[in-house]
Structures are given as structure tokens and as C-alpha cells.
Design a protein around this motif. Sequence first.
Motif, PDB file in Angstrom:
ATOM      1  N   ASP A 100       0.810  -1.214   0.000  1.00  0.00           N
ATOM      2  CA  ASP A 100       0.000   0.000   0.000  1.00  0.00           C
ATOM      3  C   ASP A 100       0.844   1.265   0.000  1.00  0.00           C
ATOM      4  O   ASP A 100       1.986   1.273   0.459  1.00  0.00           O
ATOM      5  CB  ASP A 100      -0.921   0.031   1.226  1.00  0.00           C
ATOM      6  N   ILE A 101       0.214   2.345  -0.492  1.00  0.00           N
ATOM      7  CA  ILE A 101       0.830   3.661  -0.361  1.00  0.00           C
ATOM      8  C   ILE A 101       0.337   4.290   0.938  1.00  0.00           C
ATOM      9  O   ILE A 101      -0.647   3.860   1.528  1.00  0.00           O
ATOM     10  CB  ILE A 101       0.504   4.578  -1.562  1.00  0.00           C
TER      11      ILE A 101
ATOM     12  N   LEU B 165       3.881  12.188   4.612  1.00  0.00           N
ATOM     13  CA  LEU B 165       2.858  12.326   3.579  1.00  0.00           C
ATOM     14  C   LEU B 165       3.277  13.334   2.514  1.00  0.00           C
ATOM     15  O   LEU B 165       3.053  13.143   1.317  1.00  0.00           O
ATOM     16  CB  LEU B 165       1.544  12.772   4.229  1.00  0.00           C
ATOM     17  N   TYR B 166       3.901  14.437   2.950  1.00  0.00           N
ATOM     18  CA  TYR B 166       4.324  15.491   2.029  1.00  0.00           C
ATOM     19  C   TYR B 166       5.807  15.808   2.227  1.00  0.00           C
ATOM     20  O   TYR B 166       6.164  16.876   2.722  1.00  0.00           O
ATOM     21  CB  TYR B 166       3.499  16.758   2.263  1.00  0.00           C
TER      22      TYR B 166
ATOM     23  N   ASP C 172      -1.413   7.242   2.805  1.00  0.00           N
ATOM     24  CA  ASP C 172      -2.344   8.308   2.454  1.00  0.00           C
ATOM     25  C   ASP C 172      -2.853   8.997   3.723  1.00  0.00           C
ATOM     26  O   ASP C 172      -2.658   8.501   4.836  1.00  0.00           O
ATOM     27  CB  ASP C 172      -3.520   7.738   1.656  1.00  0.00           C
TER      28      ASP C 172
ATOM     29  N   LYS D  20       4.230   2.787   1.840  1.00  0.00           N
ATOM     30  CA  LYS D  20       4.429   2.747   3.288  1.00  0.00           C
ATOM     31  C   LYS D  20       5.772   2.095   3.633  1.00  0.00           C
ATOM     32  O   LYS D  20       6.475   2.541   4.544  1.00  0.00           O
ATOM     33  CB  LYS D  20       3.312   1.935   3.956  1.00  0.00           C
TER      34      LYS D  20
ATOM     35  N   VAL E  94       5.265  14.219  -6.353  1.00  0.00           N
ATOM     36  CA  VAL E  94       4.090  13.411  -6.078  1.00  0.00           C
ATOM     37  C   VAL E  94       4.235  12.807  -4.691  1.00  0.00           C
ATOM     38  O   VAL E  94       5.333  12.464  -4.257  1.00  0.00           O
ATOM     39  CB  VAL E  94       3.939  12.311  -7.150  1.00  0.00           C
ATOM     40  N   TYR E  95       3.146  12.693  -3.956  1.00  0.00           N
ATOM     41  CA  TYR E  95       3.279  12.246  -2.583  1.00  0.00           C
ATOM     42  C   TYR E  95       2.720  10.844  -2.342  1.00  0.00           C
ATOM     43  O   TYR E  95       2.535  10.434  -1.206  1.00  0.00           O
ATOM     44  CB  TYR E  95       2.604  13.238  -1.618  1.00  0.00           C
ATOM     45  N   ASN E  96       2.450  10.095  -3.400  1.00  0.00           N
ATOM     46  CA  ASN E  96       1.965   8.733  -3.222  1.00  0.00           C
ATOM     47  C   ASN E  96       3.142   7.773  -3.032  1.00  0.00           C
ATOM     48  O   ASN E  96       3.529   7.041  -3.937  1.00  0.00           O
ATOM     49  CB  ASN E  96       1.124   8.300  -4.431  1.00  0.00           C
ATOM     50  N   TYR E  97       3.705   7.810  -1.844  1.00  0.00           N
ATOM     51  CA  TYR E  97       4.873   6.975  -1.552  1.00  0.00           C
ATOM     52  C   TYR E  97       4.439   5.681  -0.863  1.00  0.00           C
ATOM     53  O   TYR E  97       3.500   5.680  -0.046  1.00  0.00           O
ATOM     54  CB  TYR E  97       5.847   7.716  -0.653  1.00  0.00           C
TER      55      TYR E  97
END
Length: 594
Positions: free
Chosen positions: A354-355, A371-372, A357, A383, A378-381
Motif C-alpha cells: 500500500d501507499i 505524507l508530504y 495516504d 508505506k 508526487v506524494y503517493n509513496y
Amino acid sequence: MRFINEIIKRFTELKLELKEISIDEITSTRAVFVNAFQVKDKIDNIELIILIGIPKEFPLVKPILFLKNYNDVTFMPHIERDGYICYSTDDGLIIDSNKPVQILEEAYKRSLKTIKNGIGSKRHLEFQKEFEINWQRLDNIEIVDSFLEELPKELKVINVLCKKDLNKHIIFDRNQKDIINQIQTIYKCDIEAFSEHPGIYIPLRKSSSINFPNRFNMWSFKQIKRIIYGNVSSSVKRALNNLKFSDVDIPFYIFLGIPTIQGNIFIGFLIKIKSNQLNHKKNFHPLKLQATNIEIVPLSIKRHGLNFLLNRTQGFNFNDEKKVIVFGVGSIGGKVIVELVKAGINNLIIVDKDIFDVENIYRHELGFESLYPNIKEVYNYPKSMLMKNRIEFSWPYANVESYYMDVLHFIEQYETHIRSADLIISALGAPTIELFLNNYIISNNINTPVLYSWLDPLGIGGHVQITNNNVSNGCFRCLHTIEGNINSLNENKASFAEPNQIFSKSMLGCSNEFTQYSSLDSSETAIFTVRSAIKVLKGQIDGNPVLSWKGDPKQFLEQGFKLSKRYHLSNEMLENYSKMYVVENCLVCGRENG
């Protein structure tokens, strides 16, 4: 103060000459004093003048006592430069504020005992006890951060990094695994920003008798040489005499290890000298310099070594021997990972698909900074990647491998990791995947113990099942199997919630469903899991029990849900019945027994 007369009366009964004095006679700034007293006393024919300062918070805090004629009596431990008498530590101290006179009397008696020990046969031992803390109080002291894991037993040339503009000194061993990266991570700078200087570590022999610098006046260079040569073994002395450096590199560092009954005292000196005063620049020896203008800067050592830091905890130090795989970096898994590292487990493999969020923020170990990390990107890193970064940034000794993939693909690609691990922890909260994992581990004769960790909804409890722990009977499928119907899967028998209830909620539609529980619940389950993991790694748990903790069911019941019969068992019964879930003819672990 209403009890002044009572204090004077009590000290008169003790045949002590006590009188009230002006608070101005106490020059210390350790507290705001509202009253002050002076007492004259004697120990071993040594006259003592003791000042008693009453802080404005007294009797909620202890009185502060000073030896006024400190400079007229022998130098002694537990008394600081301003005459302050360290007669008691505040750690865990309980003061009965209803008895101010007795408090003062007890403080005085303890102060006398401290002085008596400081001038009697215990003097040297008492100095040893507080050698390092007093060393930190020397004038012009500078701090050195030490990354040495163990103090060498023989003379050793060590590396010292120095950054003058930050007044920062660092000692380390280049042979230490990954030490450069760890240092750069901790100080957030390139090691090239530091200049490097030579230093020597000199271990003194066990029978060493070193007196602390008299009245905090630093030793001279001659005294340092006398202390070293008078307290080293013959082998260290030979190595020391043969030691030479091809070029003069000033400043030069000398470190001493002084054995005591409480462990090794670790101190150092920075030797500064004007280069034009040196007689030669080739083959020089730092202890044979004949220069007349040498400045000695005392160095206080802050130990950053992993073993030293872990010994300040409960002592779970696995010395990089253990490797643990964690499946799932959610609210439980993330906290499990952090606590494993704090427990001294520094080789981790973490797997999650998972990313990270925003919905995770208030239940997860990661926060908005993850998160940022960069507003331009892009911040969808994943976990797993963020948790690896968090761990290695906060605890640089840890070695974390992260995999952004589901468990099924990890098993397919990295069976060697699974076989070589000392422990697997599954915090997936996905029973179907965990049933597959359970079957895979057992049917492929993999000997790695597995812990399954999960939460019940709304804080009613959490669970850990230990499997494959030296015995085969008792597995994750057993929890989902009922005797007499081994071919069918059922809901988890360990659950504190009655079966056939729906707990998931949605705020944004079915793709956003979740089960309610708090960060406190996941934290408690994570700690419960890590305690169990440590016991498994240390061989302190027999077989494959199911372990549970129970929470408050009020909110759960208020929402109309029903508790299982297992919830109503006492903690003692839960422990006694921890292996009764086992299904003898289980399709997974039962066939192993057959």
C-alpha cells in the motif's frame, strides 16, 4: 515561616549550633531561597560550616545544603564547586510535606554522611562513582561523540573527526560496518566537511588508582604522562613507546579507559601546541613532546555506540544476529517495526503493497512529514519505503530492506529470505493471505517461527498467535477450523467478538471501508506483539499459544455488538487455555503430526 522556631528547637536538642542567617549569604542560584540557616559541626576533628537554604517551594522540595568552608577542608566527592552537597538524588524521592522539621533533620544527617564518606576510607570509591559526571564540570570542557562499539583492550590508534566551526569532535573506527553512512545520517552532513586527526586510546590496567583533578583544576601535561605511564601494563607501555607518527598533526587527541568496579570510565584530552615550538616534524610521539606551551583541553565523551545505548534499556541486545520479517506496515505493523528496532533488532525486512495516504495519519506511526516530504513531488509513496526511511533516519544502526509488493509475490520471489529469517511477524489483518502464508510455511518445511498479530474492533482487545515455534501442532488454520468440520473455514476462534457481525464502516463508499479502532489499541497490540517476539527469539515461549489482551467493551456494546464467550474468560483462564484452539487433525499442521 511558621516552623523556624521548631527547627531551631530540634537542632538545639541535637546539640548543634544552628542560627538563622540572611539569604544573601548563600550566593548559589540553584533556587530562590526564602530562609537560610548556618550550622557548625565537626567530623574527625574537622570543623564544618554548613549552610541550609530553604527554597520557596519547601517542603514540597528538599532543602539545599552547602559546605561553606569547602576550600578549607580536604577535596571530597559529592561536593561541587559552590559547596553544594549532593546528599540525595531526586529520582523516585518521596517527601512528606507535612513534616518539614523532620525533612530538614534528615537532609542534614544525609549531608553529614556524605561528607564523612568523602573524607574517610570510602573517599576513593566515591570519587570513582562520580568521576565522569564531575569530569563534565571541568573548565573549558569540550564534548566528543564516540561511535566506538566497545572500548579496545589494547592501545589503539583511532580516527577523530573535527569541525571547528561547530566545536564538534567525533571518534569512530573505520572498520566498523557502515559507520560513515551512520555518522552522515546522524549529523545530516557530508563527512568531507570534517577534518580528520589522529588519536590514541590507552587502556589503563585494572589496578589503576587515579585521583580526580584536585578542586576541578585540570591536570598538567606532565601529570597526564605520569598517570598514563604509571597505570598501564607492560605490553601497553611497549606499544606506546613504539608508537610514532610520520607527521605532526596538531591538535592531537588522547583517550583513556579507566577500569572501575562500575565499568570503564572513558575520558579524553585535546593536546594543542604551537607548531613553531616543535623540535621536529618526523616520527614524533605525542607523549614525548618537549614544547613548553601546551594547552590541555579536557574532553567529555558522549557514547553513541549501539551496545551502550541499548544497555540503558531493558538489555535486549541481539548484536545484529537476528533478522525479522514484518508483513504489513499498517497501524500495528508500523509500530511493531519501531519497537523491534528499539528492542535491539537491527536487521529488518518489511513488506507492504500500500501507499501512505492521509486517512492513515492518526492511526499510523508515520505522520504528515512522510505524507508530504516535498511539495514539488508526487506524494503517493509506499508505506514500506517511508517506514524504511523513518527507521534509518531515526536509528541509523538499523538495516532495513523494504519491498513495495504484496506478500504473495514476495513469497514467490524471496523464499530465501523467509528461510533465513529468525522470525516472521504478520500484521496484515488479511486472514485469507495469512492462511496461505501459514500453509506455505508449514508445507514447505520452513522452520521460521511466525507471529500473527491482529486487533478486534472498537478497542475490545488484540491478539498474537505464535506458530511454527519448534512444534508443528497449532497453526493459523486451526484458529479458523472447528473439530468435526476440518474442511470448512470459520471465523477466528480467538476473537472477542461474537461471530457473524459486520464492523466495517465507510465514509466515502465501499472502496474506503475500514474497521474502527484507535491508535492506542494498535499501540497496545504492537507492544504486546513485540514482547511476544522477543520471548520467542530468546526461547522463552513453549509451543504455539494464542495470547490476548482485553480492552474496555463499553463503546462496542453501546453500538449494539455482542462479545464472544472467550472475552468473558479471566486473564488466568485465557493463559491456561492458550493452546486449546489446536485442531488435532488440522489440514495443515495435523498432517505434519500424522
